[in-house]
Design an enzyme around this catalytic site. Structure first.
Site, PDB file in Angstrom:
ATOM      1  N   ASN A  43       0.838  -1.198   0.000  1.00 41.39           N
ATOM      2  CA  ASN A  43       0.000   0.000   0.000  1.00 41.39           C
ATOM      3  C   ASN A  43       0.873   1.248   0.000  1.00 41.39           C
ATOM      4  O   ASN A  43       1.963   1.280   0.569  1.00 41.39           O
ATOM      5  CB  ASN A  43      -1.023  -0.001   1.143  1.00 41.39           C
ATOM      6  CG  ASN A  43      -0.430  -0.228   2.514  1.00 41.39           C
ATOM      7  OD1 ASN A  43       0.564  -0.940   2.672  1.00 41.39           O
ATOM      8  ND2 ASN A  43      -1.036   0.371   3.519  1.00 41.39           N
ATOM      9  N   ILE A  44       0.384   2.244  -0.720  1.00 41.94           N
ATOM     10  CA  ILE A  44       1.103   3.517  -0.858  1.00 41.94           C
ATOM     11  C   ILE A  44       0.119   4.629  -0.503  1.00 41.94           C
ATOM     12  O   ILE A  44      -0.797   4.923  -1.284  1.00 41.94           O
ATOM     13  CB  ILE A  44       1.627   3.698  -2.301  1.00 41.94           C
ATOM     14  CG1 ILE A  44       2.483   2.495  -2.729  1.00 41.94           C
ATOM     15  CG2 ILE A  44       2.426   5.002  -2.405  1.00 41.94           C
ATOM     16  CD1 ILE A  44       2.885   2.505  -4.203  1.00 41.94           C
ATOM     17  N   CYS A  54      -4.023   0.664  -2.767  1.00 47.76           N
ATOM     18  CA  CYS A  54      -3.986  -0.608  -2.037  1.00 47.76           C
ATOM     19  C   CYS A  54      -2.897  -1.513  -2.622  1.00 47.76           C
ATOM     20  O   CYS A  54      -2.602  -1.461  -3.832  1.00 47.76           O
ATOM     21  CB  CYS A  54      -5.311  -1.346  -2.164  1.00 47.76           C
ATOM     22  SG  CYS A  54      -6.669  -0.615  -1.257  1.00 47.76           S
ATOM     23  N   GLU A  56      -2.959  -4.639  -3.306  1.00 48.45           N
ATOM     24  CA  GLU A  56      -3.433  -5.577  -4.330  1.00 48.45           C
ATOM     25  C   GLU A  56      -3.478  -4.921  -5.706  1.00 48.45           C
ATOM     26  O   GLU A  56      -3.132  -5.530  -6.716  1.00 48.45           O
ATOM     27  CB  GLU A  56      -4.844  -6.084  -3.975  1.00 48.45           C
ATOM     28  CG  GLU A  56      -4.920  -6.854  -2.674  1.00 48.45           C
ATOM     29  CD  GLU A  56      -5.224  -5.980  -1.460  1.00 48.45           C
ATOM     30  OE1 GLU A  56      -4.770  -4.817  -1.426  1.00 48.45           O
ATOM     31  OE2 GLU A  56      -5.899  -6.481  -0.550  1.00 48.45           O
ATOM     32  N   CYS A  87     -10.096  -5.244  -0.076  1.00 45.25           N
ATOM     33  CA  CYS A  87     -11.271  -4.365   0.018  1.00 45.25           C
ATOM     34  C   CYS A  87     -12.137  -4.556  -1.222  1.00 45.25           C
ATOM     35  O   CYS A  87     -11.739  -5.182  -2.206  1.00 45.25           O
ATOM     36  CB  CYS A  87     -10.835  -2.910   0.159  1.00 45.25           C
ATOM     37  SG  CYS A  87     -10.221  -2.185  -1.373  1.00 45.25           S
ATOM     38  N   CYS A  90     -10.656  -3.456  -4.575  1.00 46.47           N
ATOM     39  CA  CYS A  90      -9.655  -4.403  -5.090  1.00 46.47           C
ATOM     40  C   CYS A  90     -10.327  -5.659  -5.631  1.00 46.47           C
ATOM     41  O   CYS A  90      -9.888  -6.225  -6.635  1.00 46.47           O
ATOM     42  CB  CYS A  90      -8.646  -4.757  -4.006  1.00 46.47           C
ATOM     43  SG  CYS A  90      -7.543  -3.373  -3.645  1.00 46.47           S
TER      44      CYS A  90
HETATM   45  N1  THU Z   1      -5.352  -1.401   2.161  1.00 47.98           N
HETATM   46  C1  THU Z   1      -4.793  -2.226   1.221  1.00 47.98           C
HETATM   47  O1  THU Z   1      -3.620  -2.073   0.868  1.00 47.98           O
HETATM   48  N2  THU Z   1      -5.563  -3.206   0.680  1.00 47.98           N
HETATM   49  C2  THU Z   1      -6.879  -3.415   0.987  1.00 47.98           C
HETATM   50  O2  THU Z   1      -7.517  -4.264   0.393  1.00 47.98           O
HETATM   51  C3  THU Z   1      -7.523  -2.610   2.034  1.00 47.98           C
HETATM   52  C4  THU Z   1      -6.716  -1.519   2.621  1.00 47.98           C
HETATM   53  C5  THU Z   1      -4.532  -0.329   2.727  1.00 47.98           C
HETATM   54  C6  THU Z   1      -4.982   1.056   2.376  1.00 47.98           C
HETATM   55  C7  THU Z   1      -4.473   1.862   3.555  1.00 47.98           C
HETATM   56  O3  THU Z   1      -3.149   2.270   3.271  1.00 47.98           O
HETATM   57  C8  THU Z   1      -4.448   0.890   4.697  1.00 47.98           C
HETATM   58  O4  THU Z   1      -4.570  -0.406   4.139  1.00 47.98           O
HETATM   59  C9  THU Z   1      -5.553   1.098   5.721  1.00 47.98           C
HETATM   60  O5  THU Z   1      -6.786   1.136   5.106  1.00 47.98           O
END
Ligand code: THU
Length: 134
Positions: A43-44, A54, A56, A87, A90
């Protein structure tokens, strides 16, 4: 045949690359494609929170940009217990390319959950178009 253990190691390792100064919630993803390549993501986050990417979808973007659109396996690593699934956004993004994608969720404590995308997203958005070429 997917080497789930190797894929899980990559996803867990990718959590260290996460840029998550706002949520402090690190996510790593490792996506295998039919040609055996693995595309990873983390995640960035962004100070404009809504721009956050996200893990993914970062992995998915790498795969598609490399011409690898036949997705065969995904591992998502979170710190949660139980380990958390992708999420909704994604899920939709992945379903565009592999509606039944097998997904393994892992965390650093060693907990695992298995799903497939059709179970996590039973009614994806579908759109009939005249041209579905990419
Ligand atoms: N996040 C993801 O990388 N993937 C997901 O499917 C859900 C959320 C990240 C986004 C954010 O940087 C952190 O998790 C908290 O929501």
């Amino acid at each position: 045949m997917t080497d789930w253990e190797a894929l899980a190691d990559e996803a867990v390792g990718m959590r260290e690359k996460a840029y998550a100064p706002y949520s402090r919630y690190r996510v790593g993803a490792a996506l295998e494609t039919a040609d055996g390549r693995v595309f990873t993501g983390c995640n960035i986050e962004n100070r404009a929170y809504g721009l956050t990417l996200c893990a993914e979808r970062v992995a998915l973007a790498g795969a598609v940009a490399a011409g690898a659109v036949d997705l065969t396996a995904l591992v998502v690593a979170t710190e949660s217990s139980p380990p958390q699934p992708p999420c909704g956004a994604c899920r939709e993004s992945l379903a565009e390319f592999a509606s039944r994608l097998p997904i393994l969720l892992v965390n650093p404590a060693g907990e695992q959950r298995r799903h497939d995308l059709a179970e996590l997203l039973p009614h994806p958005f579908e759109m009939e178009t005249r041209d579905r070429e990419r």
